[in-house]
Write an enzyme that holds these catalytic residues in place. Structure first.
Site, short mmCIF file in Angstrom:
data_model
loop_
_atom_site.label_atom_id
_atom_site.label_comp_id
_atom_site.label_asym_id
_atom_site.label_seq_id
_atom_site.Cartn_x
_atom_site.Cartn_y
_atom_site.Cartn_z
N ASP A 113 0.86 -1.17 0.00
CA ASP A 113 0.00 0.00 0.00
C ASP A 113 0.92 1.23 0.00
O ASP A 113 2.04 1.16 0.49
CB ASP A 113 -0.85 -0.07 1.28
CG ASP A 113 -1.42 1.26 1.69
OD1 ASP A 113 -2.21 1.80 0.91
OD2 ASP A 113 -1.07 1.76 2.78
N ASP B 3 -1.72 -0.81 6.04
CA ASP B 3 -1.97 -0.21 7.35
C ASP B 3 -3.43 0.20 7.55
O ASP B 3 -3.87 0.37 8.68
CB ASP B 3 -1.10 1.03 7.53
CG ASP B 3 -1.56 2.18 6.64
OD1 ASP B 3 -1.83 1.92 5.45
OD2 ASP B 3 -1.69 3.32 7.11
N ASP C 157 -7.23 -1.61 3.57
CA ASP C 157 -6.32 -2.68 3.20
C ASP C 157 -6.75 -4.04 3.75
O ASP C 157 -6.27 -5.07 3.30
CB ASP C 157 -4.90 -2.38 3.71
CG ASP C 157 -4.33 -1.11 3.09
OD1 ASP C 157 -4.58 -0.87 1.90
OD2 ASP C 157 -3.65 -0.35 3.81
P1 ADP Z 1 -5.63 6.07 -0.27
O1 ADP Z 1 -5.70 6.19 1.22
O2 ADP Z 1 -4.79 4.89 -0.71
O3 ADP Z 1 -5.26 7.33 -0.96
P2 ADP Z 1 -8.56 6.24 -0.54
O4 ADP Z 1 -9.45 5.28 -1.25
O5 ADP Z 1 -8.83 6.51 0.89
O6 ADP Z 1 -7.09 5.65 -0.77
O7 ADP Z 1 -8.58 7.61 -1.31
C1 ADP Z 1 -8.34 7.67 -2.68
C2 ADP Z 1 -8.27 9.09 -3.14
O8 ADP Z 1 -9.55 9.72 -2.98
C3 ADP Z 1 -7.31 9.95 -2.38
O9 ADP Z 1 -5.98 9.83 -2.82
C4 ADP Z 1 -7.89 11.33 -2.65
O10 ADP Z 1 -7.48 11.77 -3.92
C5 ADP Z 1 -9.38 11.08 -2.69
N1 ADP Z 1 -10.03 11.37 -1.39
C6 ADP Z 1 -10.57 10.48 -0.55
N2 ADP Z 1 -11.10 11.10 0.53
C7 ADP Z 1 -10.88 12.42 0.36
C8 ADP Z 1 -11.20 13.60 1.13
N3 ADP Z 1 -11.86 13.56 2.28
N4 ADP Z 1 -10.82 14.79 0.62
C9 ADP Z 1 -10.16 14.86 -0.54
N5 ADP Z 1 -9.83 13.81 -1.30
C10 ADP Z 1 -10.19 12.61 -0.87
MG MG Z 2 -2.45 3.16 3.79
#
Ligand code: ADP
Ligand code: MG
Length: 291
Positions: A38, A236, A240
């Protein structure tokens, strides 16, 4: 392996804070051919910091205030970075209403009578909002390894927030050590392709699977397991957990979420990526002893 070999392996691991939850976790370690990692919080420190702010057709403090109001209701680490930055810049504080979170995309709410959308490019596409003049700046930031939060106000792209999350000090060394063991290393992330590629490139990782929605991580592990390849997943986050469970060997970062730690077969108490090759080497050593 013999009970004695397992005991020795368990002891070696414990000394380095590598916790094997069961004997088969040690043995499986010896057979791993692919390690999937990740990005956020595993290869990187998981301490995102705002580095860039660009507003279009609106003042910077106002943009920051609107986005921070939305992100104050979010639980994402990126959201926290935005809120902290807004506080540091003394941006006005608004209360968001009608908040809703869009997993893997961002969040939407009404702030001060305006509809504010904050998230990635995929969210803007979903909402039918074009980036217009902000497009090239977004690409520039992403290619530089920044995660970019795009903000739209009342249906128009109004700004960008660039966020950096530095790699852990030993991530590159961990990737090199895995390569030395003949193992392929893959980065798996919900972040976008450009940002992911930049960070992966700096760490010597050649395979990147980006733009993966939270519910799709486990499916990517299944794909890598085709042809019977043995796959370990290192992660983490809550996101995941299904992938950790699907992998032949789930490895959790000790500083990670409880769900990840509970789901994994191995826990790295020091949260050090270098302990991934260590764990696999202990597995190989243990099997060698039984022959
Ligand atoms: P990761 O933690 O691997 O980045 P997520 O699925 O949690 O994966 O998020 C994917 C993407 O979605 C982030 O990289 C971001 O671009 C966008 N994102 C998610 N939640 C938010 C938020 N609250 N505000 C802004 N962007 C967000
Ligand atoms: Mg992570």
């Amino acid at each position: 392996a013999t009970p004695t070999a397992i005991m020795v392996g368990t002891g070696l691991g414990a000394k380095r804070g590598v916790l094997f939850k069961n004997a088969s976790a040690i043995e499986t370690g010896a057979r791993i051919e692919v390690v999937v990692m990740d990005k956020t919080g595993t290869l990187t420190k998981g301490e995102p910091e705002v580095t860039d702010l660009a507003a279009a057709g609106i003042g910077e403090p106002e943009l920051l205030a609107l986005v921070a109001a939305v992100e104050r209701e979010s639980e994402h680490p990126l959201a926290e970075a935005v809120v902290r930055y807004a506080e540091r810049r003394d941006a006005p504080v608004f209360q968001a209403r009608d908040f809703h979170n869009v997993p893997g995309h961002g969040a939407i709410a009404t702030v001060d009578g305006r509809r504010v959308v904050a998230g990635n490019r995929r969210l803007m596409e979903r909402e039918g909002i074009s980036l217009g003049g902000l497009m090239s700046r977004r690409d520039e930031l992403a290619s530089g390894g920044r995660t970019v939060v795009v903000a739209a106000v009342d249906g128009r792209a109004a700004g960008l927030i660039g966020i950096a999350d530095a790699p852990r000090d030993t991530s590159a060394a961990a990737v090199a050590a895995l390569h030395d063991l003949g193992i392929e290393v893959v980065m798996l992330t919900g972040d976008n392709e450009q940002t992911a590629r930049r960070i992966a490139g700096g760490l010597g990782i050649d395979t990147v699977i980006a733009d993966v929605l939270p519910g799709d991580k486990a499916g990517k592990i299944v794909e890598l397991q085709r042809d019977g390849r043995k796959v370990a997943m290192v992660g983490d986050g809550v996101n995941d957990a299904p992938a950790l469970a699907q992998a032949d060997l789930g490895i959790a970062i000790g500083a990670g979420t409880d769900v990840a730690i509970e789901t994994a077969d191995v826990v790295l108490m020091r949260s050090d990526p270098l302990d991934v090759p260590t764990a696999l080497r202990i597995g190989r050593g243990t099997l060698r002893k039984m022959r």
